[in-house]
Design a protein around this motif. Structure first.
Motif, mmCIF file in Angstrom:
data_model
loop_
_atom_site.group_PDB
_atom_site.id
_atom_site.type_symbol
_atom_site.label_atom_id
_atom_site.label_comp_id
_atom_site.label_asym_id
_atom_site.label_seq_id
_atom_site.Cartn_x
_atom_site.Cartn_y
_atom_site.Cartn_z
ATOM 1 N N UNK A 18 0.863 -1.184 0.000
ATOM 2 C CA UNK A 18 0.000 0.000 0.000
ATOM 3 C C UNK A 18 0.897 1.230 0.000
ATOM 4 N N UNK A 19 0.663 2.113 -0.962
ATOM 5 C CA UNK A 19 1.497 3.304 -1.074
ATOM 6 C C UNK A 19 2.824 2.991 -1.734
ATOM 7 N N UNK A 20 3.678 4.004 -1.798
ATOM 8 C CA UNK A 20 4.994 3.862 -2.409
ATOM 9 C C UNK A 20 5.833 2.878 -1.594
ATOM 10 N N UNK A 21 6.566 1.988 -2.275
ATOM 11 C CA UNK A 21 7.279 0.919 -1.571
ATOM 12 C C UNK A 21 8.487 1.414 -0.780
ATOM 13 N N UNK A 22 9.079 2.540 -1.134
ATOM 14 C CA UNK A 22 10.224 3.030 -0.369
ATOM 15 C C UNK A 22 9.803 3.550 1.016
ATOM 16 N N UNK A 23 8.814 4.449 1.136
ATOM 17 C CA UNK A 23 8.348 4.806 2.475
ATOM 18 C C UNK A 23 7.819 3.589 3.244
ATOM 19 N N UNK A 24 7.174 2.662 2.528
ATOM 20 C CA UNK A 24 6.667 1.461 3.194
ATOM 21 C C UNK A 24 7.805 0.632 3.773
ATOM 22 N N UNK A 25 8.902 0.507 3.023
ATOM 23 C CA UNK A 25 10.059 -0.255 3.514
ATOM 24 C C UNK A 25 10.691 0.433 4.727
ATOM 25 N N UNK A 26 10.728 1.762 4.708
ATOM 26 C CA UNK A 26 11.252 2.516 5.853
ATOM 27 C C UNK A 26 10.357 2.297 7.072
ATOM 28 N N UNK A 27 9.038 2.368 6.847
ATOM 29 C CA UNK A 27 8.097 2.120 7.955
ATOM 30 C C UNK A 27 8.234 0.692 8.472
ATOM 31 N N UNK A 28 8.440 -0.265 7.567
ATOM 32 C CA UNK A 28 8.582 -1.662 7.971
ATOM 33 C C UNK A 28 9.851 -1.876 8.789
ATOM 34 N N UNK A 29 10.927 -1.196 8.423
ATOM 35 C CA UNK A 29 12.169 -1.292 9.191
ATOM 36 C C UNK A 29 11.948 -0.770 10.611
ATOM 37 N N UNK A 30 11.279 0.386 10.716
ATOM 38 C CA UNK A 30 11.000 0.962 12.034
ATOM 39 C C UNK A 30 10.068 0.067 12.843
ATOM 40 N N UNK A 31 9.068 -0.496 12.182
ATOM 41 C CA UNK A 31 8.128 -1.379 12.879
ATOM 42 C C UNK A 31 8.830 -2.650 13.365
ATOM 43 N N UNK A 32 9.779 -3.133 12.567
ATOM 44 C CA UNK A 32 10.553 -4.316 12.969
ATOM 45 C C UNK A 32 11.374 -4.008 14.216
ATOM 46 N N UNK A 33 12.020 -2.849 14.225
ATOM 47 C CA UNK A 33 12.777 -2.443 15.413
ATOM 48 C C UNK A 33 11.851 -2.295 16.621
ATOM 49 N N UNK A 34 10.647 -1.764 16.378
ATOM 50 C CA UNK A 34 9.702 -1.527 17.480
ATOM 51 C C UNK A 34 9.312 -2.824 18.197
#
Length: 432
Positions: A18-34
């Protein structure tokens, strides 16, 4: 021919996002750390490659009024759901969105450029109010987590370049060719072969195209083409309809519409380009459902074939790659074979090579409309056995060698171009 391997390649290189894959990948990295952080998030630090920064700066975040990698990282940390992959923030709560915005506005989201040479590289470190830390790294593919850490203790670690899941690029290069793809498409058995991602792409990418035509998104390229068609400024034909439908999907996606898309080689826009253009052409031509399915499969596989050498991110626009797939898909719909598809590849590489990628943003839809126009023209030429010769530019007699030349240009030329493009983007007058 190994049908299962080709299906595995398709199902690995086509995912729902959903949405552009680059911001999504950044959000996924942060969510993984969370997932490894104790306490409430108080600070977010992001270090990312030039390509990631360039492609995340101006893309809308689904379900919010925000854009950019700082908001993406913050929202991933406050409301991301790791289990949803590249749909990580599309179900974020209002409270999580407000919390993420507060982190950004208070200056507690720090961004920096990574010195790691990997084109797709995201390193996120989180700090909590109670002094705990967590870190995650995604590299080489948009969902490829290679490092996780909690309070300085390593949880998991892989070398940069390691593909934790999926089919490695080397295997894709070894497996696919224009001829192999054509033969597979003619042989495939939809009852036996696992082609669920093609089925998903047809349904899901058609929907975002409809959303783009119905709403108001970005530059409204699709709707502008439709208006020009209705006023008689341009023809009501295969080319116009394909441009209209395809660019409308990109309009909605780049504006952050909270609607999923099936990607191709890590890009939602390329998934839309390789799929919707062929669906539109098939409708205009009156192709039956089976022929249409095979043409969409072929288009997506050609895109994956080229991308395996090209890489996920480049200074050259990926719409040219997906557009080349579309040209081959249209050739297939018109009754062409391997020879005509190779002509179409050479025509596209002789035409739109050099279109630069200056980030993910609203006018990606404009570039896509240009590439679809070119794809149709190049397909029609190919069917008449008119093609760019090896006397011209980077084009070779063998289309496979032309592809290698194109990918060499993108890979070896990207480092200088990417840094130059990003420098211009960051220093524009009146950017905000």
């Amino acid at each position: 021919m190994d049908h299962k391997l080709i299906c595995d390649i398709l199902n690995s290189e086509m995912v729902v996002a959903t949405g552009c894959t680059e911001p999504a990948a950044i959000a996924l990295t942060a969510a993984t750390a969370r997932t490894h952080l104790e306490g409430k998030v108080s600070k977010v630090k992001v270090s990312a490659s030039v390509n990631m920064i360039k492609n995340a700066m101006s893309a809308g975040i689904p379900g919010t009024e925000y854009m950019g990698m700082d908001y993406a990282a913050a929202l991933g940390a406050t409301g991301g759901d790791v289990s949803r992959g590249l749909q990580v923030v599309d179900h974020a709560s209002k409270e999580a969105i407000e919390e993420a915005a507060a982190l950004v506005h208070s200056g507690n989201v720090e961004m920096s450029k990574s010195e790691n040479p990997e084109k797709l590289y995201i390193d996120v470190t989180l700090e909590s109010e109670t002094g705990h830390t967590a870190r995650a790294i995604i590299a080489s593919a948009h969902t490829n987590v290679i490092y996780e850490e909690k309070d300085g203790e390593v949880i998991s670690q892989h070398d940069v370049g390691t593909l934790v899941e999926g089919v490695p690029a080397e295997k894709i290069i070894e497996t696919l060719s224009i001829e192999t793809i054509y033969n597979f498409v003619n042989e495939l058995d939809r009852e036996k072969d696992d082609l669920h991602m093609i089925e998903n792409a047809i349904a899901i990418n058609s929907k975002i195209s409809e959303v783009g035509l119905e709403g108001t998104y970005g530059l409204n390229i699709g709707k502008n083409i439709a208006r020009a068609r209705e006023k008689g400024y341009i023809g009501d034909d295969l080319v116009t309809r394909a441009m209209e439908a395809t660019s409308a999907g990109a309009d909605a996606r780049m504006a952050g519409a909270n609607v999923p898309v099936v990607t191709n080689s890590g890009s939602g826009n390329q998934g839309i380009t390789a799929t919707v253009s062929v669906l539109s052409a098939a409708k205009t031509l009156g192709a039956d459902e089976d022929k249409t399915f095979r043409a969409v499969t072929l288009s997506n596989l050609i895109g994956i074939h080229i991308h395996a050498r090209f890489g996920l991110l480049s200074a050259l626009c990926g719409a040219t790659v997906a557009g080349t797939g579309a040209a081959c898909g249209i050739v297939y719909l018109l009754g062409g074979g391997v020879e005509e598809m190779k002509y179409a590849v050479n025509n596209m590489m002789g035409d739109v090579t050099g279109m630069m990628c200056d980030g993910a943003k609203a006018d990606c839809a404009l570039k896509i409309s240009t590439c679809i126009n070119a794809a149709c023209h190049c397909a029609f030429m190919a069917m008449d056995h008119v093609y760019v010769k090896n006397t011209d530019g980077i084009v070779e007699t063998d289309a496979e060698k032309t592809i290698i030349n194109f990918t060499e240009l993108g890979n070896k030329g990207s480092q200088v171009m990417d840094n130059l493009i990003l420098d211009i983007m960051l220093n524009k007058e009146g950017r905000y």
